[in-house]
Design a protein around this motif. Sequence first.
Motif, PDB file in Angstrom:
ATOM      1  N   PRO A  81       0.698  -1.246   0.103  1.00  0.00           N
ATOM      2  CA  PRO A  81       0.141  -0.068  -0.167  1.00  0.00           C
ATOM      3  C   PRO A  81       0.984   1.205   0.007  1.00  0.00           C
ATOM      4  O   PRO A  81       0.623   2.138  -0.562  1.00  0.00           O
ATOM      5  CB  PRO A  81      -0.780  -0.013   1.262  1.00  0.00           C
ATOM      6  N   GLU A  82       1.964   1.305   0.798  1.00  0.00           N
ATOM      7  CA  GLU A  82       2.755   2.566   0.904  1.00  0.00           C
ATOM      8  C   GLU A  82       3.582   2.858  -0.574  1.00  0.00           C
ATOM      9  O   GLU A  82       3.526   3.963  -1.169  1.00  0.00           O
ATOM     10  CB  GLU A  82       3.866   2.474   1.990  1.00  0.00           C
ATOM     11  N   GLU A  83       3.805   1.680  -1.028  1.00  0.00           N
ATOM     12  CA  GLU A  83       4.474   1.830  -2.250  1.00  0.00           C
ATOM     13  C   GLU A  83       3.517   2.323  -3.438  1.00  0.00           C
ATOM     14  O   GLU A  83       3.521   3.066  -4.473  1.00  0.00           O
ATOM     15  CB  GLU A  83       5.005   0.491  -2.704  1.00  0.00           C
ATOM     16  N   PHE A  84       2.277   1.569  -3.340  1.00  0.00           N
ATOM     17  CA  PHE A  84       1.060   2.238  -4.236  1.00  0.00           C
ATOM     18  C   PHE A  84       0.970   3.504  -4.298  1.00  0.00           C
ATOM     19  O   PHE A  84       0.785   4.218  -5.464  1.00  0.00           O
ATOM     20  CB  PHE A  84      -0.170   1.280  -4.018  1.00  0.00           C
ATOM     21  N   LEU A  85       0.886   4.164  -2.989  1.00  0.00           N
ATOM     22  CA  LEU A  85       0.539   5.462  -2.869  1.00  0.00           C
ATOM     23  C   LEU A  85       1.524   6.397  -3.422  1.00  0.00           C
ATOM     24  O   LEU A  85       1.453   7.164  -4.106  1.00  0.00           O
ATOM     25  CB  LEU A  85       0.192   5.865  -1.398  1.00  0.00           C
TER      26      LEU A  85
END
Lengths: 381, 544
Positions: free
Chosen positions: B168-172
């Motif tokens: 999720p962090e990388e997606f954002l």
Amino acid sequence: MCRLALKTATDPFSPYSILEAMEAMQEGFDGSGLGLLLRGIDFSDYNYSKKRPILSGIAHTEAALHRLNAFMEEKGFELKYDHEFETDLSEIEAREDRYRYLTRVYSLPGAWDGFDQEEVEKHLMLTRLALRRDGEDHGNDLTVFSFWPDVAMIKEVGWPLAVGKALGLDDDRIQARVVMAQGRQNTNWGINLYACHPFFIQGVATMTNGENTAFIPIKDWLTGMNYPGYIGYQSDSEVFAHILHYCLKQLKLPLEAYKHVITPLKTEELERHPQGDFLVGLRNATRRLIIDGPNCVIGSLPDETCLLVMDHKKLRPGTIGGKPGEWAMASEMCGVEAMIPDRDRSLDFQPMRENTVVVPPDRKEYKIWSQFDPFPFPLAA
Amino acid sequence: MVSIRSISVSPGSLIPADLPWIVQHREDRCTLCGRCTAVCPTQAIHLAYRRQRMPKLAIGGGLGNEYRTFMGIRQRTDVEHKCIGCGMCAMVCPNEAIAPEPNPNDNRLRFLSNQKGDAWKRGGRRNVRETNLDRLVFTRISMLTDPALDAGRHEFELNTILGRIVPPEEFLRRKANNEWIPPVREIFPFIIGSMSFGALSPNMWLGLLQGVAYCNEVLGIPVVMATGEGGCPPWVLKSPFLKYIILQIASGYFGWDEIIRAIPERQCDPCAIEIKYGQGAKPGDGGLLMWYKVSKLIARLRGVPEGVDLPSPPVHQTLYSIEESVMKMIQTLSMAWDFKVPVYPKISGSISAKAVLNNLVRNPYASALLIDGIDGGTGAAYNVSMDAMGHPIASNLRECYLDLVAQGKQNEVPLFAAGGVGKNGNVTQNGMALIMLGASGVHIGKYVMQAAAGCLGSEKNRCNVCNLGICPKGITSQNPKLYRRLDPDDVAQRVVDVFMAIRTEMKKIMAPLGRSQSLPIGMSDAVGIADADAAERLQIRYVC
């Protein structure tokens, strides 16, 4: 099944009044326990400064209390106030195992002076976890529920009203602007004080009723992050607090994202959503955090924002009612009725599956936010 | 007087009782119509003239015996013409006069099937009925403590994700910087596993594709199918149906000339690209299409001469080490499709599966991992490979999933499981059990052939001659005389029946578990087994 009650008001009120109101929902109790979280605290005999952390827990033995004192002293915390509960232990079922209920205000160590807010928050959590571990290493003789500014927590086994009376909560020496109360120990599982709602991590608190059927995959994923605070899971509901914490504190998403993470919209619904592309991606990325209910989740945040959401099937509905300046959320409408009898009934509301009900800190009105609404996040634009 | 012939025996002499199947023929019912002998795929039966002596007591001299001549169906006993138990004779007999019976005695054929020095090759399956998958039960009935979900009325999210998911962090972060997000597909978790256009007959292939298209476009069940090695008919490559197809590239690279040529003319992207490194039925062997099945059409698609054996190499030419192979092939194929199509490897079940998985975890382009267990089927393989090589899927998958859990990566590289799913007909139960052990979906091959096309194969070594192109149902034959027996419309209808039923059964499993919002991947608290050792190995509950 757990019964949930949250009241938020501009003027502090006694938590005991919430326990009394919870009697209206007593069909759901089995007399197994009480969980209580207070926020926006007012001590009648102490002028509390909101910046100072409050340690909440139970020292089960004298030795544990000594160890606690030594630990805090060594870390540089200074005890500023120790709330003396007017306890009547004869009313407490587990009285043999209760030496001292702790609600203590500390000042932060001087060594933390240079810390920014994030570092302070991290170290407060690590301190709580260290104390918890210390208790666990010594036969569970020390239980620590929270260590955070302006938050106090009590968890105990027994009938909620009886527990409140035994701890002297009816003496109005502690009042709060937000009270979260939950009327049962987690009797689906073994009784464990840590398993009782509300759950707390870095200022974020939630309580839930119902069973979290997707617990194991969610727990596995949260645990795999190796984030120090994502531990415990004596209850399947603890993950709701951690998911909220993850969304707000780690992903730094707005509160509205919580509902999109735990109960995302269907693909065909997202295809029509103005930020569908972003939300599909978010849904995929946080897929392991999708809950499966039946659950009603009621929570509160450090700025005294309160929220209410439900599972996608609305199998555990939640209710809200009140009037400007004073709002109550409960798992049953009779709970709302008992907490704020003189409210404007036209404002009573049972949210739908796509709603997040938010009472902002000003408490003027509650907001009903829908997942179908545009998502308030620049990235999603 | 009848002469006594010398007894003709050789080491390879067999009688019907030595064969796995004995043809039971009732002369009193037989009309000698000849349909059974005509349809028998191995010519195991033939019409024979026999003479019978009719002893007669002759008083007063003269000849004492009379003879009668009669005709009947007889079973051949040589290895090449052994009865395979397919039962086609019984199917065509108008008078119920003939049927194969399984032989409960010793199967002496097994010692003699390596004629002419050729080790026994066959198609089909492992011929082991038992599977732990059938023993897994769903023990967490949440409706006892909470409001029940209604399988018939509530909405259920049954689909899965094929494709790499970034954290999720990388997606954002990537969204904020407008960077590449790996492609994903939302698909039905029961996938028609890779069966090649050479292994299957054109009618079977067409029927499957028709059924898949109907599931997607009419029923809203996003079923996809994998091609296997050997390419894909050009008309499919240029059609909008390509999005339901997982194209496989295997070590023979058969069919990829056509695929590459069709790329500029495609209307849509394929669902995914599967790189086959191994197959559960025959680990360490490449694909094998025996010469019988290399027809003119197949030869053209594969770019080879007609009527030659097509054994693919055991590994890809690029495979010096799995690290570099995975890197080269996955990246090359991702690039060929403009980084818009998920690319994932398929490996055979093995204790080394974790090594491959850990490699994929670190490869940003790897979209998934498909592990094919020992109970997988095949169109052609050596018997020893099929019977003895490989790893059962349940523990192999579980081990890999728990490895991902330990790394916090279980949402990033989806695991797909195959090999014996539904081998005894319990397809949904088997598949859902694997999903709860950690699979994001399962591939089903044999089950689809049996359920959708009436494949006669069974775990008791019935039929299993897919390698020879003599499939009596026309499923795995390239001979038009045989495959015209199979009506693609009927196959399509059955494909639809199968997936509608799986969908219903999935709900019937998920509803009592209290799950409807997402596929219960890794919900291991819901599964139990009445075998303490298996429970310990799979880290699930022992129940009894």
